[in-house]
Design an enzyme around this catalytic site. Structure first.
Site, short mmCIF file in Angstrom:
data_model
loop_
_atom_site.label_atom_id
_atom_site.label_comp_id
_atom_site.label_asym_id
_atom_site.label_seq_id
_atom_site.Cartn_x
_atom_site.Cartn_y
_atom_site.Cartn_z
N TYR A 175 -15.58 3.59 9.54
CA TYR A 175 -15.77 2.16 9.28
C TYR A 175 -17.19 1.82 8.84
O TYR A 175 -18.17 2.37 9.35
CB TYR A 175 -15.44 1.34 10.53
N ASP A 193 0.85 -1.20 0.00
CA ASP A 193 0.00 0.00 0.00
C ASP A 193 0.89 1.25 0.00
O ASP A 193 0.93 1.99 0.96
CB ASP A 193 -0.89 -0.08 1.26
N ASP A 205 3.67 10.68 -7.42
CA ASP A 205 4.62 11.64 -8.01
C ASP A 205 4.64 11.49 -9.54
O ASP A 205 3.87 10.73 -10.10
CB ASP A 205 6.00 11.40 -7.40
N LYS A 211 0.80 3.89 -2.11
CA LYS A 211 0.14 5.15 -2.49
C LYS A 211 1.09 6.10 -3.19
O LYS A 211 1.31 7.24 -2.76
CB LYS A 211 -0.50 5.84 -1.28
N ASN A 224 8.56 9.43 -13.83
CA ASN A 224 9.97 9.06 -13.69
C ASN A 224 10.32 8.75 -12.23
O ASN A 224 11.03 7.79 -11.92
CB ASN A 224 10.86 10.19 -14.22
O1 6AU Z 1 -8.57 -1.01 9.27
P1 6AU Z 1 -7.60 0.10 9.63
O2 6AU Z 1 -8.29 1.42 9.81
O3 6AU Z 1 -6.72 -0.25 10.79
O4 6AU Z 1 -6.58 0.24 8.40
C1 6AU Z 1 -6.98 0.62 7.11
C2 6AU Z 1 -5.83 0.50 6.13
C3 6AU Z 1 -4.65 1.41 6.41
C4 6AU Z 1 -4.80 2.56 5.44
O5 6AU Z 1 -3.55 3.06 4.99
C5 6AU Z 1 -5.57 1.93 4.27
O6 6AU Z 1 -6.31 0.84 4.82
N1 6AU Z 1 -6.51 2.85 3.58
C6 6AU Z 1 -6.44 3.04 2.18
C7 6AU Z 1 -5.73 2.16 1.26
C8 6AU Z 1 -5.74 0.72 1.42
O7 6AU Z 1 -5.24 2.59 0.25
C9 6AU Z 1 -7.18 4.05 1.59
C10 6AU Z 1 -8.14 4.74 2.34
O8 6AU Z 1 -8.88 5.58 1.83
N2 6AU Z 1 -8.27 4.45 3.67
C11 6AU Z 1 -7.50 3.51 4.30
O9 6AU Z 1 -7.70 3.28 5.49
O10 6AU Z 1 -3.46 0.69 6.13
#
Ligand code: 6AU
EC number: 4.1.1.23
Length: 271
Positions: A217, A90, A95, A92, A98
């Site tokens: 959540y 993950d 940038d 993300k 290149n």
């Molecule tokens: O269930 P959690 O809240 O402990 O963890 C959620 C995980 C974290 C975030 O970096 C990731 O999901 N995440 C992402 C991802 C997967 O790209 C995007 C987002 O919008 N919200 C999010 O929580 O590792």
């Protein structure tokens, strides 16, 4: 598209990571991805070994591990073979093409060499896909675009989300789907049966509604049945704050989320 089984959707993809993930979900009967956001190598590997039998995907934030070394990658790959799951870093990326090509292939972590799937923010435009694809596509890797986010007040909405979907449509050999909160952004345009994107959804919990830093959540049922998403991403709902890890509780929670996610999927394809 969301009514089709994972197995039926394998043939709609040319990308090998997408094919492998859909086949694995069908074979193993799980749509659970565990997000292993802990900072020590020992806890990281312990949690993965505990949840391994119940997941299709293990999601990493490799740059938060304090004692990262090459052996961690070797062990992660051994666990992936032992338990039959794929690996999603993950990262993300966000940038220019290149730079992301270098971040993806080089440095300490050499993400492209071990992560089947990674993700990127579409904010720089199509060049980010070109950059990551120049590294990942020849290796059979897959990319997810963050077309939506789970957090309160995030800016990935409306036109931004629609543009992300269009960027993906232009690059279907490498962009296998989205981090998104529902299938809605695809629905209106999912015209023909040959288009299929995977939707992976974070912000999934059963016992809490959020954290103190904007996370929100939803239940597996809401995400998979009502919103048509494919994979539930769960972190703290399974291992708590990651400090005193109780393996049997981690296993119990993983099985609970697995069952909730799978039942919602069965009900969806039955519908
Ligand atoms: O269930 P959690 O809240 O402990 O963890 C959620 C995980 C974290 C975030 O970096 C990731 O999901 N995440 C992402 C991802 C997967 O790209 C995007 C987002 O919008 N919200 C999010 O929580 O590792």
């Amino acid at each position: 598209m969301s009514r089709l089984s994972y197995g039926h959707r394998v043939e709609l993809h040319s990308n090998s990571a997408a094919k492998a993930l859909l086949s694995l979900m069908e074979r193993k009967k799980t749509n659970l991805c565990v997000s292993v956001d802990v900072t020590s190598k020992a806890s990281f590997l312990t949690i993965i070994d505990a949840v391994g039998p119940d997941v299709c995907l293990v999601k990493t934030h490799i740059d938060i591990i304090e004692d990262f070394d090459q052996d961690l990658i070797t062990k992660l790959q051994e666990l992936s073979a032992k338990h039959d799951f794929l690996i999603f870093e993950d990262r993300k990326f966000a940038d220019i093409g290149n730079t992301v090509a270098l971040q993806y292939s080089q440095g300490v972590h050499k993400i492209a060499s071990w992560a089947h799937i990674t993700n990127a923010h579409p904010v720089p435009g199509p060049g980010i896909i070109a950059g990551l694809g120049s590294v990942g596509h020849p290796l059979g890797r897959g990319l997810l675009l963050l077309s939506e986010m789970s957090t309160k007040g995030n800016l990935a909405t409306g036109l931004y989300t629609e543009s992300a979907v269009e960027m993906a449509r232009q690059n279907r050999d490498f962009v296998i789907g989205f981090i998104a909160m529902s299938r809605d952004s695809l629905h209106q345009k999912e015209k023909d049966d040959s288009e299929d994107f995977l939707i992976l959804t974070p912000g999934v919990g059963l016992d809490t509604y959020g954290d103190t830093m904007g996370q929100q959540y939803k239940t597996p049922y809401e995400v998979v049945f009502n919103r048509g998403c494919d994979v539930i991403i769960v972190g703290r709902g399974i291992y708590g704050d990651g400090k005193n890890i109780d393996i049997s509780s981690v296993q119990t929670q993983a099985k609970r989320f697995r069952q909730e996610g799978w039942n919602a999927y069965l009900k969806r394809i039955d519908g």
